[in-house]
Design a protein around this motif. Structure first.
Motif, PDB file in Angstrom:
ATOM      1  N   GLU A 166      47.710  39.414  41.615  1.00 25.75           N
ATOM      2  CA  GLU A 166      48.076  38.758  40.364  1.00 25.75           C
ATOM      3  C   GLU A 166      48.894  39.662  39.451  1.00 25.75           C
ATOM      4  O   GLU A 166      49.455  39.185  38.462  1.00 25.75           O
ATOM      5  N   ARG A 167      48.934  40.969  39.721  1.00 27.11           N
ATOM      6  CA  ARG A 167      49.672  41.905  38.865  1.00 27.11           C
ATOM      7  C   ARG A 167      50.629  42.759  39.703  1.00 27.11           C
ATOM      8  O   ARG A 167      50.728  43.964  39.503  1.00 27.11           O
ATOM      9  N   LEU A 168      51.335  42.115  40.640  1.00 27.05           N
ATOM     10  CA  LEU A 168      52.271  42.853  41.487  1.00 27.05           C
ATOM     11  C   LEU A 168      53.468  43.369  40.711  1.00 27.05           C
ATOM     12  O   LEU A 168      54.077  44.378  41.075  1.00 27.05           O
ATOM     13  N   SER A 169      53.815  42.708  39.633  1.00 30.41           N
ATOM     14  CA  SER A 169      54.967  43.141  38.841  1.00 30.41           C
ATOM     15  C   SER A 169      54.636  44.247  37.855  1.00 30.41           C
ATOM     16  O   SER A 169      55.522  44.754  37.168  1.00 30.41           O
ATOM     17  N   LEU A 170      53.372  44.649  37.739  1.00 29.53           N
ATOM     18  CA  LEU A 170      52.942  45.670  36.789  1.00 29.53           C
ATOM     19  C   LEU A 170      52.501  46.905  37.550  1.00 29.53           C
ATOM     20  O   LEU A 170      51.586  46.823  38.398  1.00 29.53           O
ATOM     21  N   TYR A 171      53.161  48.055  37.259  1.00 28.35           N
ATOM     22  CA  TYR A 171      52.782  49.299  37.930  1.00 28.35           C
ATOM     23  C   TYR A 171      51.618  49.934  37.186  1.00 28.35           C
ATOM     24  O   TYR A 171      51.659  50.106  35.959  1.00 28.35           O
ATOM     25  N   LYS A 172      50.631  50.319  37.969  1.00 31.23           N
ATOM     26  CA  LYS A 172      49.455  50.959  37.373  1.00 31.23           C
ATOM     27  C   LYS A 172      48.713  51.730  38.447  1.00 31.23           C
ATOM     28  O   LYS A 172      48.554  51.244  39.561  1.00 31.23           O
ATOM     29  N   GLU A 173      48.325  52.935  38.106  1.00 30.59           N
ATOM     30  CA  GLU A 173      47.568  53.756  39.058  1.00 30.59           C
ATOM     31  C   GLU A 173      46.106  53.346  38.984  1.00 30.59           C
ATOM     32  O   GLU A 173      45.372  53.720  38.070  1.00 30.59           O
ATOM     33  N   ASP A 174      45.722  52.548  39.927  1.00 29.76           N
ATOM     34  CA  ASP A 174      44.354  52.035  39.959  1.00 29.76           C
ATOM     35  C   ASP A 174      43.579  52.796  41.026  1.00 29.76           C
ATOM     36  O   ASP A 174      43.850  52.669  42.234  1.00 29.76           O
ATOM     37  N   GLN A 175      42.636  53.602  40.595  1.00 28.19           N
ATOM     38  CA  GLN A 175      41.866  54.400  41.530  1.00 28.19           C
ATOM     39  C   GLN A 175      40.896  53.551  42.346  1.00 28.19           C
ATOM     40  O   GLN A 175      40.423  53.994  43.388  1.00 28.19           O
ATOM     41  N   SER A 176      40.621  52.346  41.902  1.00 26.03           N
ATOM     42  CA  SER A 176      39.676  51.500  42.653  1.00 26.03           C
ATOM     43  C   SER A 176      40.256  51.001  43.970  1.00 26.03           C
ATOM     44  O   SER A 176      39.524  50.542  44.848  1.00 26.03           O
ATOM     45  N   LEU A 177      41.609  51.071  44.124  1.00 23.99           N
ATOM     46  CA  LEU A 177      42.222  50.627  45.377  1.00 23.99           C
ATOM     47  C   LEU A 177      41.909  51.564  46.535  1.00 23.99           C
ATOM     48  O   LEU A 177      42.059  51.183  47.690  1.00 23.99           O
ATOM     49  N   HIS A 178      41.498  52.794  46.230  1.00 20.28           N
ATOM     50  CA  HIS A 178      41.186  53.768  47.277  1.00 20.28           C
ATOM     51  C   HIS A 178      39.706  53.774  47.642  1.00 20.28           C
ATOM     52  O   HIS A 178      39.260  54.622  48.408  1.00 20.28           O
ATOM     53  N   THR A 179      38.944  52.885  47.074  1.00 19.05           N
ATOM     54  CA  THR A 179      37.510  52.850  47.350  1.00 19.05           C
ATOM     55  C   THR A 179      37.224  51.868  48.484  1.00 19.05           C
ATOM     56  O   THR A 179      38.137  51.239  49.039  1.00 19.05           O
ATOM     57  N   LYS A 180      35.982  51.713  48.818  1.00 16.47           N
ATOM     58  CA  LYS A 180      35.581  50.797  49.893  1.00 16.47           C
ATOM     59  C   LYS A 180      35.713  49.341  49.487  1.00 16.47           C
ATOM     60  O   LYS A 180      35.772  48.453  50.347  1.00 16.47           O
ATOM     61  N   THR A 181      35.692  49.067  48.197  1.00 18.71           N
ATOM     62  CA  THR A 181      35.802  47.675  47.726  1.00 18.71           C
ATOM     63  C   THR A 181      37.024  47.563  46.810  1.00 18.71           C
ATOM     64  O   THR A 181      36.896  47.498  45.587  1.00 18.71           O
ATOM     65  N   PRO A 182      38.258  47.591  47.392  1.00 18.74           N
ATOM     66  CA  PRO A 182      39.463  47.499  46.543  1.00 18.74           C
ATOM     67  C   PRO A 182      39.622  46.092  45.997  1.00 18.74           C
ATOM     68  O   PRO A 182      39.303  45.089  46.653  1.00 18.74           O
ATOM     69  N   ASN A 183      40.118  46.042  44.784  1.00 21.39           N
ATOM     70  CA  ASN A 183      40.328  44.756  44.102  1.00 21.39           C
ATOM     71  C   ASN A 183      41.747  44.260  44.419  1.00 21.39           C
ATOM     72  O   ASN A 183      42.660  44.309  43.586  1.00 21.39           O
ATOM     73  N   VAL A 184      41.958  43.774  45.699  1.00 19.10           N
ATOM     74  CA  VAL A 184      43.288  43.329  46.153  1.00 19.10           C
ATOM     75  C   VAL A 184      43.413  41.811  46.060  1.00 19.10           C
ATOM     76  O   VAL A 184      44.378  41.283  45.503  1.00 19.10           O
ATOM     77  N   PHE A 185      42.447  41.103  46.617  1.00 19.52           N
ATOM     78  CA  PHE A 185      42.504  39.652  46.615  1.00 19.52           C
ATOM     79  C   PHE A 185      41.083  39.122  46.511  1.00 19.52           C
ATOM     80  O   PHE A 185      40.156  39.681  47.106  1.00 19.52           O
ATOM     81  N   LYS A 186      40.965  38.064  45.809  1.00 23.47           N
ATOM     82  CA  LYS A 186      39.647  37.467  45.636  1.00 23.47           C
ATOM     83  C   LYS A 186      39.398  36.507  46.781  1.00 23.47           C
ATOM     84  O   LYS A 186      40.020  35.427  46.853  1.00 23.47           O
ATOM     85  N   LEU A 187      38.528  36.934  47.729  1.00 24.10           N
ATOM     86  CA  LEU A 187      38.330  36.135  48.936  1.00 24.10           C
ATOM     87  C   LEU A 187      37.649  34.809  48.638  1.00 24.10           C
ATOM     88  O   LEU A 187      37.988  33.786  49.242  1.00 24.10           O
ATOM     89  N   THR A 188      36.736  34.769  47.810  1.00 19.64           N
ATOM     90  CA  THR A 188      36.095  33.500  47.461  1.00 19.64           C
ATOM     91  C   THR A 188      36.905  32.863  46.344  1.00 19.64           C
ATOM     92  O   THR A 188      36.930  33.381  45.225  1.00 19.64           O
ATOM     93  N   PRO A 189      37.602  31.773  46.668  1.00 18.73           N
ATOM     94  CA  PRO A 189      38.440  31.172  45.616  1.00 18.73           C
ATOM     95  C   PRO A 189      37.587  30.584  44.506  1.00 18.73           C
ATOM     96  O   PRO A 189      36.423  30.209  44.706  1.00 18.73           O
ATOM     97  N   ASP A 190      38.201  30.480  43.381  1.00 18.60           N
ATOM     98  CA  ASP A 190      37.503  29.881  42.242  1.00 18.60           C
ATOM     99  C   ASP A 190      37.362  28.380  42.448  1.00 18.60           C
ATOM    100  O   ASP A 190      38.210  27.724  43.067  1.00 18.60           O
ATOM    101  N   MET A 191      36.322  27.875  41.971  1.00 15.04           N
ATOM    102  CA  MET A 191      36.077  26.436  42.066  1.00 15.04           C
ATOM    103  C   MET A 191      36.994  25.699  41.090  1.00 15.04           C
ATOM    104  O   MET A 191      37.184  26.133  39.943  1.00 15.04           O
ATOM    105  N   GLU A 192      37.556  24.540  41.606  1.00 11.29           N
ATOM    106  CA  GLU A 192      38.454  23.748  40.797  1.00 11.29           C
ATOM    107  C   GLU A 192      37.847  22.367  40.581  1.00 11.29           C
ATOM    108  O   GLU A 192      37.191  21.813  41.466  1.00 11.29           O
ATOM    109  N   PRO A 193      38.095  21.789  39.461  1.00 11.71           N
ATOM    110  CA  PRO A 193      37.537  20.430  39.209  1.00 11.71           C
ATOM    111  C   PRO A 193      38.297  19.366  40.008  1.00 11.71           C
ATOM    112  O   PRO A 193      39.536  19.393  40.090  1.00 11.71           O
ATOM    113  N   ILE A 194      37.590  18.415  40.662  1.00  9.64           N
ATOM    114  CA  ILE A 194      38.182  17.301  41.426  1.00  9.64           C
ATOM    115  C   ILE A 194      37.505  16.014  40.984  1.00  9.64           C
ATOM    116  O   ILE A 194      36.360  16.038  40.504  1.00  9.64           O
ATOM    117  N   PRO A 195      38.186  14.824  41.198  1.00 11.93           N
ATOM    118  CA  PRO A 195      37.533  13.555  40.816  1.00 11.93           C
ATOM    119  C   PRO A 195      36.371  13.227  41.759  1.00 11.93           C
ATOM    120  O   PRO A 195      36.444  13.458  42.960  1.00 11.93           O
TER     121      PRO A 195
END
Length: 605
Positions: A528-557
């Protein structure tokens, strides 16, 4: 030495030995530090707490130990035989310095017994006769000590100390006998000897003698007062100062006797343009004491002594107010005058005494403030130095003292009989504004310590407004606070800008810290922030915040719900003809039984 002699009987020569003459030994010279020894003994054995009985018991045991160690008892177990110390025990080969301690400790024992009886004579007056006898006994042993010390066995320092000790003991005796002239002479002699002796000694030993010299001052002033007969008005304030030192036990009686003649002339008082007659004797004596209090305070430099003097006057003021109220209760005419709308003379006198009580209480509280400032480090006054030796005072402590002072000023505004005096109310109101300025100033200092800059700036501004308003008004001449107010105003001008600068600096720092924290600590995943450069140390850990595998729930009729409403409109046929009528009875179990058994109405035909 060998000498040859001819024996006339035998003619032989004999050798005879003669002893050579021995040189005489120089006499021993002793040095006895009398004042140092008795002060050490007194401080270690009861006199630090005023326990003369304990010190007397110590002296008795010390004499017994000395006589036993020196083998100089007074008789045996059954018989008493008096044996005083003579010069023979202090000279010669067997001379011992401890013999001189026997008359010295004996004098101390008699003096301690006399001081014990002096404490007990407050409730048992006849013990004063025993007290005088014990002081005479102490003087007898002191003279015996002086007779022994005046010999060649002691040095000059011992002779001077002994002379001062004897003079002090005789001065104490004559003081109790109320022989003021001779008592003053003896005490003055002891003071001069101790003063000169202290100057001749090293610096580390002078403090003890200076303290002893200061002990004679109250008694000497009291003797001078009695010698003058109490006629001199200038001596009254000196006697009043002795109250705080605890020298005189009957000071109230003495002051009453001394001021009786002066109080006869004080029949009226003039206060705020009105004269009032003073009837109670206790009130007249109190007013005389109150007039002399300012002179005593001017001569006193220590805040503790000033506070004690004011507190004693406050106690006398309380008694004077009670005397006026008792007079009002006992006299029906005065009671009827107090119920009227106009302020009567006795009400005005009561208001004047109440004003004295509140004003002296305010003066006492101001002394407490000055005493607290000695241990207070004002951060806004760099030239001020902490000269006190007590616990450090905080700004909130001073603010609390000024709060108490403001309560006192409020009580001054509510004095009965002065509610309609516009000039008085204006002066007291201006006094209240003055103390509000001081209170706001020290509350601002408290907020400065708490890093609350904006609140401190607001209180600085309020303190400045109060101080400026107080300087424009007119304050009571008894409380001159203009110089201190001007000093506070000049101090506030710099403090206000300093606190404002700290406030702005703190806001800038908080904004920078908030921006940095927001940019560095984010919960958005990387896609979600590919256009923003930032040194995020959490990307080098075992649980990097790259993509949210469980999608958010959306409202449906949701799925629609169907309800069968046609049944409500269907007309059903009537079933009344299928129902039995109420007149007919249906088959029952009785008829069935009858038919089965063959009996019944139809079977007999």
């Amino acid at each position: 030495m060998v000498v040859q002699e001819d024996n006339p009987n035998t003619g032989d020569v004999q050798e005879k030995t003669e002893s050579a003459p021995v040189a005489a030994e120089p006499p021993k010279i002793f040095t006895v530090e009398i004042l140092h020894q008795i002060k050490d003994a007194q401080q270690q054995h009861g006199l630090r707490h005023g326990d003369f009985q304990r010190y007397r018991g110590y002296c008795t045991r010390r004499i017994r130990r000395l006589r036993k160690a020196l083998k100089y008892p007074q008789g045996d177990k059954r018989h008493f035989k008096r044996r005083d110390v003579t010069i023979g025990q202090l000279t010669g080969k067997k001379a011992d310095e401890r013999f001189i301690h026997i008359p010295l400790i004996s004098a101390e024992r008699a003096w301690a017994y006399a001081m014990q009886l002096k404490q007990e004579s407050n409730t048992e007056p006849r013990k004063r006769f025993h007290l005088v006898n014990k002081l005479r006994r102490a003087c007898f042993y002191a003279l015996q000590l002086q007779e022994l010390c005046n010999t060649e066995a002691f040095d000059a320092r011992t002779k001077l100390e002994c002379e001062a000790y004897v003079a002090w003991m005789h001065g104490t005796l004559h003081f109790e006998l109320q022989l003021w002239k001779t008592a003053g002479e003896h005490l003055k002699r002891a003071q001069v000897v101790y003063e000169n002796l202290g100057k001749a000694l090293p610096e580390d030993e002078q403090e003890l003698y200076r303290a002893k010299v200061n002990e004679f001052t109250p008694n000497l002033r009291y003797c001078a007062y009695n010698i003058s007969g109490g006629a001199s008005g200038g001596k009254i304030d000196e006697i009043l100062e002795l109250r705080a030192q605890g020298v005189l036990e009957n000071l109230d009686v003495l002051v009453s006797q001394t001021k009786t003649e002066s109080s006869e002339g004080l029949q009226t008082i003039d206060w705020r343009g009105r004269k009032v007659t003073v009837r109670p004797e206790k009130v007249r004596l109190f007013l005389l004491s109150a007039q002399e209090l300012d002179k005593s305070l001017a001569k006193t430099t220590k805040q503790d002594a000033k506070i004690e003097l004011i507190e004693r006057i406050l106690m006398d003021c309380k008694d004077a107010i009670q005397a006026v109220r008792d007079e009002i209760k006992q006299d029906p005419k005065l009671r009827s005058l107090t119920t009227g709308q106009t302020v009567s003379g006795v009400q005005y006198l009561l208001a004047y005494l109440s004003y004295i009580r509140h004003s002296r209480t305010l003066q006492r509280n101001l002394c407490l403030v000055e005493q607290a400032k000695l241990n207070f480090d004002d951060p806004n006054q760099q030239s001020q130095q902490n000269v006190g030796d007590g616990k450090r005072v905080r700004p909130q402590d001073l603010a609390r003292l000024y709060e108490i002072i403001l309560q006192n000023v409020t009580e001054m505004q509510q004095i009965s009989g002065l509610e309609d005096d516009a000039k008085y109310q204006s002066e007291v109101e201006n006094l209240a504004i003055t103390f509000k300025a001081f209170r706001c100033y020290y509350i601002a200092l408290t907020l400065i310590d708490m890093k609350k800059w904006k609140e401190a700036v607001a209180l600085y501004e309020r303190a400045s407004n109060y101080a400026t308003e107080a300087l424009k008004g007119k304050t009571s001449p008894e409380f001159q606070l203009e110089e201190e107010l001007k000093k506070v105003v000049s101090t506030i001008d710099g403090c206000k800008f300093s606190a404002h600068a700290y406030s702005v600096l703190e806001e800038d720092n908080s904004e920078e810290a908030g921006t940095t924290t927001k940019s560095q600590k984010t919960t958005k995943p990387l896609y979600e922030r590919l256009s923003l450069y930032k040194e995020d140390q959490s990307l080098h850990t075992k649980t990097p915040n790259v993509f949210k595998l469980t999608p958010d729930m959306e409202p449906i009729p949701c799925k629609p719900l169907f309800f069968d409403l046609a049944m409500n409109y269907v007309e059903l046929p009537s079933l009344e003809d299928k129902l039995e009528s109420p007149g007919k009875k249906g088959p029952s179990i009785t008829g069935f039984v009858k038919g089965f058994l063959g009996w019944g109405g139809g079977g007999n035909k």
